[in-house]
Structure formats: C-alpha cells, structure tokens
Design an enzyme around this catalytic site. Sequence first.
Site, PDB file in Angstrom:
ATOM      1  CB  CYS A 133       1.649   2.339  -1.243  1.00 28.51           C
ATOM      2  SG  CYS A 133       2.324   1.445   0.184  1.00 28.51           S
ATOM      3  CG  HIS A 162       6.081   2.100  -2.053  1.00 29.76           C
ATOM      4  ND1 HIS A 162       5.099   2.968  -1.616  1.00 29.76           N
ATOM      5  CD2 HIS A 162       6.164   2.301  -3.405  1.00 29.76           C
ATOM      6  CE1 HIS A 162       4.625   3.661  -2.635  1.00 29.76           C
ATOM      7  NE2 HIS A 162       5.254   3.265  -3.739  1.00 29.76           N
ATOM      8  CG  HIS A 205       4.082   4.388  -7.039  1.00 32.18           C
ATOM      9  ND1 HIS A 205       4.943   4.871  -6.082  1.00 32.18           N
ATOM     10  CD2 HIS A 205       4.381   5.098  -8.172  1.00 32.18           C
ATOM     11  CE1 HIS A 205       5.733   5.791  -6.602  1.00 32.18           C
ATOM     12  NE2 HIS A 205       5.407   5.946  -7.872  1.00 32.18           N
TER      13      HIS A 205
END
Length: 253
Positions: free
Chosen positions: A155, A207, A219
């Site tokens: 990510c 994240h 993402h």
Amino acid sequence: MFGICLLANIPLRADHSDRSEMVSQVLYGETFTVLESFENWVKIGLTDDDYSGWIDRKQMQSLSEQQLLDLKQEPQVYSYDLLEYITGPSDFLMPIPFGSSLSFLTNSEINTQHWQFEGTRMSGTKDRTQLIQCAFMYLHAPYLWGGKTPMGIDCSGFTQMVYKLSGYALQRDASQQAQQGIPLSFIEESEPGDLAFFDNEEGKIIHVGIILANNYIIHASGKVRIDRLDHLGIFNGEVNRHTHRLRVIKKIL
C-alpha cells in the site's frame, strides 16, 4: 561507499539473509549509501528516502561520492512503461519495471556499457489529474509486502511510487507518510490525489490509499483496487463490509 542498482530490482531485506523479510525493493537506477557490511551483505540507505535494509553485495554496483553528487544534480527521469527494456551492445537486453530511474544513462562515467532506453519517460512535477492517471497504471497489480512495481506492490509502496513519478517525495512506510502533509477534518474537504490513512485497534497507522473523485479510493489490498470511501473507512462491495478504519486524511499537493 555508495552504489546504484543496475538490475531490474533488488530485494531490500530486514536482515543479512536471503530468508529475511523483504521490507522494500531497490529499483533500476536507484542510488544508495552503504552503511555497514556483513560477510556477503551490505546494509544500505536509499538516497531518495533514507529507507534502509540489507542487499546481497553481488547485486550492487559501486559509485564514487562525486558520481552520486553528479547524479543528484541531474533532472529526475523515470520509465513510464509497465515493462520496457534497456538495450546495449552485443544484443544486451534487460527488462526494467515501471518507475525505474533513468537519469544515469546520460552519465558516461557510470553508463560505461552504453545502455539505452527507447521507451516512454516521465519527468518534472505533475498535477492532480496526471497523478491519478499514474495511479491507474498500477490497477490490479498484486499485493506484495515490500513491493514497489506493477508485478507486486504494497500500500505505501504504491502511494510512494505514484507520488515519486509525479514529482513529489513521500517516505516509504504508511506510518511515515502519515506525518507528511496537512491534515483535513472531513472527507468533503479532500480532493483527488489526497492521501487517506487507516489504523488498527491499537491506533497504529497500517494502511494508506489515494483518494479519487466521488468518494472512491484506489489502494493496494490483495491487489491495487478501487473501493468506496466514507467517514468510517473503506467499504469493499465484494465482501459488503468496511475493511479499513479511517484515521486521517492528508493533503500533500
């Protein structure tokens, strides 16, 4: 001592062992400082973000301090094809990934093999629209812890590479990136290209993704994907539930 990656990419490991966790990758053309050595391994710090880890000594090409300084003065140029080739004499052919650094190719002291790149290049700073277009280039890339290429990416590697190719510097990890930029109070204040960060039950940032128009986010989770974003977090329509809890939105541009 200094070095440059002249392979497609080199795994950057947490420790001096092939079995150690890959924490990131060193892409073609990226430079670094050698911090320490152990047997056949060297610990390096990347020039772009100071991120450190261990690489196999056989996979590095040494640079002098002056060569590194010269490269820092060159405009940053990156490959903008998902996969292209470096060519050279004697039928030399080597694939390099999207986002490889090409600035050194014009330096005859480093590029002694007269390697050439004839693919698409990107340089300079880009606007939000171009940044989003760059993000879409990674769509459906598989998730890979420590990865930085369309063949596998995590990510924060995804957000860092998209921003890098657009002319902006981000740190490597999501928790580090969350310290950059200006915080926004509401999703409604955000624009496409802003970053959204998400935490776990302990409040640790785990994240990050790039906000798109109309309350969507792109993402890397399983793969680089597009999901809905609301004040609670990321809503995955495939599993019909929220998968990530929103912590903060940051404006970088």
